[in-house]
Design an enzyme around this catalytic site. Structure first.
Site, PDB file in Angstrom:
ATOM      1  N   GLY A   9       0.816  -1.207   0.000  1.00 13.32           N
ATOM      2  CA  GLY A   9       0.000   0.000   0.000  1.00 13.32           C
ATOM      3  C   GLY A   9       0.852   1.259   0.000  1.00 13.32           C
ATOM      4  N   SER A  15       9.301   1.187  -1.782  1.00 18.01           N
ATOM      5  CA  SER A  15      10.422   1.763  -2.533  1.00 18.01           C
ATOM      6  C   SER A  15      11.738   1.556  -1.808  1.00 18.01           C
ATOM      7  CB  SER A  15      10.187   3.250  -2.792  1.00 18.01           C
ATOM      8  OG  SER A  15       9.113   3.427  -3.683  1.00 18.01           O
ATOM      9  N   ALA A  33      12.505   5.746 -13.446  1.00 17.15           N
ATOM     10  CA  ALA A  33      11.401   6.487 -12.828  1.00 17.15           C
ATOM     11  C   ALA A  33      10.265   6.659 -13.825  1.00 17.15           C
ATOM     12  CB  ALA A  33      11.883   7.860 -12.367  1.00 17.15           C
ATOM     13  N   HIS A  49      12.884  11.010  -2.771  1.00 10.12           N
ATOM     14  CA  HIS A  49      13.383   9.700  -3.211  1.00 10.12           C
ATOM     15  C   HIS A  49      14.840   9.800  -3.649  1.00 10.12           C
ATOM     16  CE1 HIS A  49       9.976   6.666  -3.738  1.00 10.12           C
ATOM     17  NE2 HIS A  49       9.412   7.685  -3.116  1.00 10.12           N
ATOM     18  N   ARG A  50      15.175  10.848  -4.420  1.00  7.44           N
ATOM     19  CA  ARG A  50      16.558  11.017  -4.885  1.00  7.44           C
ATOM     20  C   ARG A  50      17.516  11.182  -3.714  1.00  7.44           C
ATOM     21  NH1 ARG A  50      15.155  14.863  -9.831  1.00  7.44           N
ATOM     22  NH2 ARG A  50      15.252  13.302 -11.472  1.00  7.44           N
ATOM     23  N   ARG A  52      17.194  10.110  -0.664  1.00  5.52           N
ATOM     24  CA  ARG A  52      17.339   8.852   0.065  1.00  5.52           C
ATOM     25  C   ARG A  52      18.253   7.883  -0.683  1.00  5.52           C
ATOM     26  NH1 ARG A  52      12.051   6.532   0.466  1.00  5.52           N
ATOM     27  NH2 ARG A  52      12.494   5.465  -1.479  1.00  5.52           N
ATOM     28  N   ARG A  53      18.121   7.826  -1.997  1.00  2.00           N
ATOM     29  CA  ARG A  53      18.927   6.888  -2.793  1.00  2.00           C
ATOM     30  C   ARG A  53      20.396   7.285  -2.833  1.00  2.00           C
ATOM     31  NH1 ARG A  53      14.909   7.549  -6.524  1.00  2.00           N
ATOM     32  NH2 ARG A  53      16.260   8.745  -7.881  1.00  2.00           N
ATOM     33  N   GLU A  61      14.310   8.634 -16.764  1.00  2.65           N
ATOM     34  CA  GLU A  61      12.913   9.021 -16.600  1.00  2.65           C
ATOM     35  C   GLU A  61      12.131   8.468 -17.780  1.00  2.65           C
ATOM     36  OE1 GLU A  61      12.736  13.244 -16.006  1.00  2.65           O
ATOM     37  OE2 GLU A  61      13.918  13.127 -14.156  1.00  2.65           O
TER      38      GLU A  61
END
Length: 167
Positions: A9, A15, A33, A49-50, A52-53, A61
């Site tokens: 969910g 991710s 992405a 997200h970027r 964190r990665r 993309e």
């Protein structure tokens, strides 16, 4: 080659789990992405997200032509596709034949050399949507997830950041 499908969910930790699984393979990881930054809120999500990665990922993309992107990036590190449900939404919005494209994706996977980790949303666990468009999307997502799960070597369901192996 491995195909891994990670579902769950919203805000379940899918991710983050997919990033961990992708990094476990040798080579430089590729982040595919499917989201587009069409507003400030989505732009902020993408930036989060970027961050964190980190910077060691190759980024692509790809809002629509997913099979072409997977073929073009094959032979290197593992690819993380985040996410299939946004890709489906993009296909439906563009009035493309989503069923054909999902079938083509599933057919292409066994022919790829590098691992692919997919993130997808499980949208069928809630109430029945009150409008035809939302019901159509929910149904299409369920069909897409079943199709890719059938092809995948592994399927995980993530709840509260905890993965459960389904396949």
């Amino acid at each position: 080659m491995a195909v891994i499908l990670i579902t769950g969910g919203a805000r379940s930790g899918k991710s983050k789990r997919a990033e961990t699984r992708t990094r476990a393979f040798p080579g430089q990881p590729v982040y595919v992405a499917t989201a587009e930054a069409l507003d400030a809120e989505m732009d902020a999500r993408i930036a989060k997200h970027r961050a964190r990665r980190g910077t060691d990922w190759i980024e692509r993309e790809v809002p629509l032509d997913l099979v072409s992107a997977l073929v073009a990036t094959d032979g290197g590190g593992a690819r993380l596709v985040d996410c299939l449900t946004l890709w489906l939404s993009n296909l439906m919005h563009a009035e493309r034949d989503w069923d054909r494209e999902v079938t083509e994706l599933a057919a292409a996977l066994p022919h790829l050399a590098s691992p692919v980790v997919f993130v997808t949303n499980e949208v069928g666990l809630g109430i029945v949507p009150d409008n035809a468009l939302a019901r159509s999307f929910r149904d299409a997502a369920g069909i897409m997830n079943q199709t890719i799960a059938a092809t995948a070597d592994e399927v995980e369901f993530v709840v509260a950041g905890l993965p459960m192996k389904l396949k």
